[in-house]
Design a protein around this motif. Structure first.
Motif, mmCIF file in Angstrom:
data_model
loop_
_atom_site.group_PDB
_atom_site.id
_atom_site.type_symbol
_atom_site.label_atom_id
_atom_site.label_comp_id
_atom_site.label_asym_id
_atom_site.label_seq_id
_atom_site.Cartn_x
_atom_site.Cartn_y
_atom_site.Cartn_z
ATOM 1 N N MET A 1 72.303 0.408 2.782
ATOM 2 C CA MET A 1 73.733 0.281 2.592
ATOM 3 C C MET A 1 74.100 -1.192 2.519
ATOM 4 O O MET A 1 73.680 -1.992 3.318
ATOM 5 C CB MET A 1 74.444 0.956 3.755
ATOM 6 N N GLN A 2 74.902 -1.516 1.560
ATOM 7 C CA GLN A 2 75.269 -2.902 1.321
ATOM 8 C C GLN A 2 76.614 -3.205 1.969
ATOM 9 O O GLN A 2 77.562 -2.432 1.877
ATOM 10 C CB GLN A 2 75.356 -3.126 -0.187
ATOM 11 N N GLY A 3 76.692 -4.340 2.668
ATOM 12 C CA GLY A 3 77.929 -4.731 3.338
ATOM 13 C C GLY A 3 78.935 -5.287 2.347
ATOM 14 O O GLY A 3 78.636 -5.525 1.185
ATOM 15 N N GLU A 4 80.139 -5.482 2.839
ATOM 16 C CA GLU A 4 81.194 -6.041 2.006
ATOM 17 C C GLU A 4 80.906 -7.518 1.744
ATOM 18 O O GLU A 4 80.408 -8.231 2.608
ATOM 19 C CB GLU A 4 82.529 -5.882 2.723
ATOM 20 N N ALA A 5 81.215 -7.967 0.548
ATOM 21 C CA ALA A 5 80.958 -9.351 0.167
ATOM 22 C C ALA A 5 81.853 -10.307 0.958
ATOM 23 O O ALA A 5 83.015 -10.004 1.227
ATOM 24 C CB ALA A 5 81.198 -9.533 -1.323
ATOM 25 N N THR A 6 81.303 -11.448 1.327
ATOM 26 C CA THR A 6 82.084 -12.467 2.010
ATOM 27 C C THR A 6 82.861 -13.280 0.978
ATOM 28 O O THR A 6 82.629 -13.158 -0.228
ATOM 29 C CB THR A 6 81.184 -13.416 2.819
ATOM 30 N N LEU A 7 83.748 -14.122 1.475
ATOM 31 C CA LEU A 7 84.499 -14.993 0.575
ATOM 32 C C LEU A 7 83.553 -15.941 -0.157
ATOM 33 O O LEU A 7 83.764 -16.268 -1.326
ATOM 34 C CB LEU A 7 85.546 -15.778 1.357
ATOM 35 N N TYR A 8 82.503 -16.360 0.533
ATOM 36 C CA TYR A 8 81.517 -17.246 -0.094
ATOM 37 C C TYR A 8 80.769 -16.509 -1.206
ATOM 38 O O TYR A 8 80.494 -17.082 -2.254
ATOM 39 C CB TYR A 8 80.532 -17.776 0.951
ATOM 40 N N ASP A 9 80.451 -15.248 -0.963
ATOM 41 C CA ASP A 9 79.795 -14.442 -2.001
ATOM 42 C C ASP A 9 80.703 -14.269 -3.209
ATOM 43 O O ASP A 9 80.250 -14.300 -4.349
ATOM 44 C CB ASP A 9 79.420 -13.057 -1.462
ATOM 45 N N THR A 10 81.997 -14.084 -2.956
ATOM 46 C CA THR A 10 82.950 -13.899 -4.042
ATOM 47 C C THR A 10 82.978 -15.112 -4.959
ATOM 48 O O THR A 10 82.997 -14.975 -6.176
ATOM 49 C CB THR A 10 84.366 -13.637 -3.480
ATOM 50 N N LEU A 11 82.947 -16.313 -4.358
ATOM 51 C CA LEU A 11 82.956 -17.540 -5.166
ATOM 52 C C LEU A 11 81.552 -18.009 -5.543
ATOM 53 O O LEU A 11 81.406 -19.014 -6.240
ATOM 54 C CB LEU A 11 83.693 -18.664 -4.425
ATOM 55 N N GLU A 12 80.544 -17.290 -5.050
ATOM 56 C CA GLU A 12 79.148 -17.603 -5.365
ATOM 57 C C GLU A 12 78.768 -19.017 -4.923
ATOM 58 O O GLU A 12 78.157 -19.777 -5.677
ATOM 59 C CB GLU A 12 78.873 -17.392 -6.856
ATOM 60 N N VAL A 13 79.162 -19.367 -3.688
ATOM 61 C CA VAL A 13 78.831 -20.676 -3.121
ATOM 62 C C VAL A 13 78.210 -20.493 -1.739
ATOM 63 O O VAL A 13 78.335 -19.444 -1.120
ATOM 64 C CB VAL A 13 80.073 -21.603 -3.003
ATOM 65 N N SER A 14 77.599 -21.548 -1.246
ATOM 66 C CA SER A 14 77.006 -21.564 0.079
ATOM 67 C C SER A 14 78.099 -21.779 1.132
ATOM 68 O O SER A 14 79.090 -22.463 0.852
ATOM 69 C CB SER A 14 75.992 -22.713 0.155
ATOM 70 N N PRO A 15 77.910 -21.245 2.335
ATOM 71 C CA PRO A 15 78.880 -21.520 3.407
ATOM 72 C C PRO A 15 78.990 -23.012 3.746
ATOM 73 O O PRO A 15 79.974 -23.446 4.321
ATOM 74 C CB PRO A 15 78.333 -20.735 4.597
ATOM 75 N N ARG A 16 78.002 -23.796 3.365
ATOM 76 C CA ARG A 16 78.038 -25.240 3.618
ATOM 77 C C ARG A 16 78.558 -26.030 2.418
ATOM 78 O O ARG A 16 78.498 -27.262 2.409
ATOM 79 C CB ARG A 16 76.640 -25.722 3.976
ATOM 80 N N ALA A 17 79.076 -25.358 1.401
ATOM 81 C CA ALA A 17 79.537 -26.026 0.185
ATOM 82 C C ALA A 17 80.712 -26.959 0.484
ATOM 83 O O ALA A 17 81.591 -26.637 1.291
ATOM 84 C CB ALA A 17 79.944 -24.999 -0.852
ATOM 85 N N CYS A 18 80.718 -28.101 -0.180
ATOM 86 C CA CYS A 18 81.813 -29.056 -0.013
ATOM 87 C C CYS A 18 83.028 -28.584 -0.827
ATOM 88 O O CYS A 18 82.905 -27.730 -1.710
ATOM 89 C CB CYS A 18 81.370 -30.445 -0.451
ATOM 90 N N PRO A 19 84.203 -29.119 -0.538
ATOM 91 C CA PRO A 19 85.422 -28.698 -1.248
ATOM 92 C C PRO A 19 85.337 -28.852 -2.773
ATOM 93 O O PRO A 19 85.894 -28.028 -3.500
ATOM 94 C CB PRO A 19 86.507 -29.610 -0.667
ATOM 95 N N GLN A 20 84.636 -29.864 -3.248
ATOM 96 C CA GLN A 20 84.512 -30.061 -4.689
ATOM 97 C C GLN A 20 83.714 -28.935 -5.340
ATOM 98 O O GLN A 20 84.039 -28.477 -6.436
ATOM 99 C CB GLN A 20 83.848 -31.415 -5.001
ATOM 100 N N VAL A 21 82.683 -28.475 -4.669
ATOM 101 C CA VAL A 21 81.859 -27.375 -5.191
ATOM 102 C C VAL A 21 82.660 -26.075 -5.180
ATOM 103 O O VAL A 21 82.604 -25.295 -6.132
ATOM 104 C CB VAL A 21 80.550 -27.228 -4.380
ATOM 105 N N ILE A 22 83.421 -25.851 -4.124
ATOM 106 C CA ILE A 22 84.251 -24.644 -4.030
ATOM 107 C C ILE A 22 85.284 -24.638 -5.150
ATOM 108 O O ILE A 22 85.485 -23.620 -5.817
ATOM 109 C CB ILE A 22 84.919 -24.557 -2.648
ATOM 110 N N ARG A 23 85.918 -25.773 -5.389
ATOM 111 C CA ARG A 23 86.928 -25.862 -6.453
ATOM 112 C C ARG A 23 86.293 -25.629 -7.825
ATOM 113 O O ARG A 23 86.840 -24.903 -8.659
ATOM 114 C CB ARG A 23 87.613 -27.217 -6.423
ATOM 115 N N ALA A 24 85.137 -26.217 -8.066
ATOM 116 C CA ALA A 24 84.459 -26.045 -9.350
ATOM 117 C C ALA A 24 84.054 -24.584 -9.564
ATOM 118 O O ALA A 24 84.206 -24.047 -10.673
ATOM 119 C CB ALA A 24 83.240 -26.952 -9.430
ATOM 120 N N ALA A 25 83.557 -23.949 -8.522
ATOM 121 C CA ALA A 25 83.172 -22.546 -8.623
ATOM 122 C C ALA A 25 84.395 -21.682 -8.911
ATOM 123 O O ALA A 25 84.349 -20.771 -9.749
ATOM 124 C CB ALA A 25 82.487 -22.097 -7.342
ATOM 125 N N TYR A 26 85.488 -21.961 -8.218
ATOM 126 C CA TYR A 26 86.725 -21.207 -8.440
ATOM 127 C C TYR A 26 87.191 -21.345 -9.889
ATOM 128 O O TYR A 26 87.494 -20.352 -10.549
ATOM 129 C CB TYR A 26 87.828 -21.696 -7.499
#
Length: 65
Positions: A1-26
């Protein structure tokens, strides 16, 4: 059974991603999954809403903690 996706999974980034990487992924995912590019697709609207929510939380340092 697969768990619900995290916010990091939704944006396809690492939990340690910097703000610039999060913005670029978004920006990349928002452009790719925008409902206007996939007219009539309810899945695209749902995916875009999840992407927007994930970015709203992860872009705010207080909410991200």
């Amino acid at each position: 059974m697969q768990g619900e996706a995290t916010l990091y999974d939704t944006l396809e980034v690492s939990p340690r991603a910097c703000p610039q990487v999060i913005r670029a992924a978004y920006r990349s995912l928002a452009q790719c999954h925008h409902p206007d590019k996939r007219a009539g697709s309810d899945a695209a609207s749902d995916r875009q809403a999840r992407i927007n929510h994930a970015y709203a939380v992860l872009s705010d340092p207080a909410k991200r903690k």
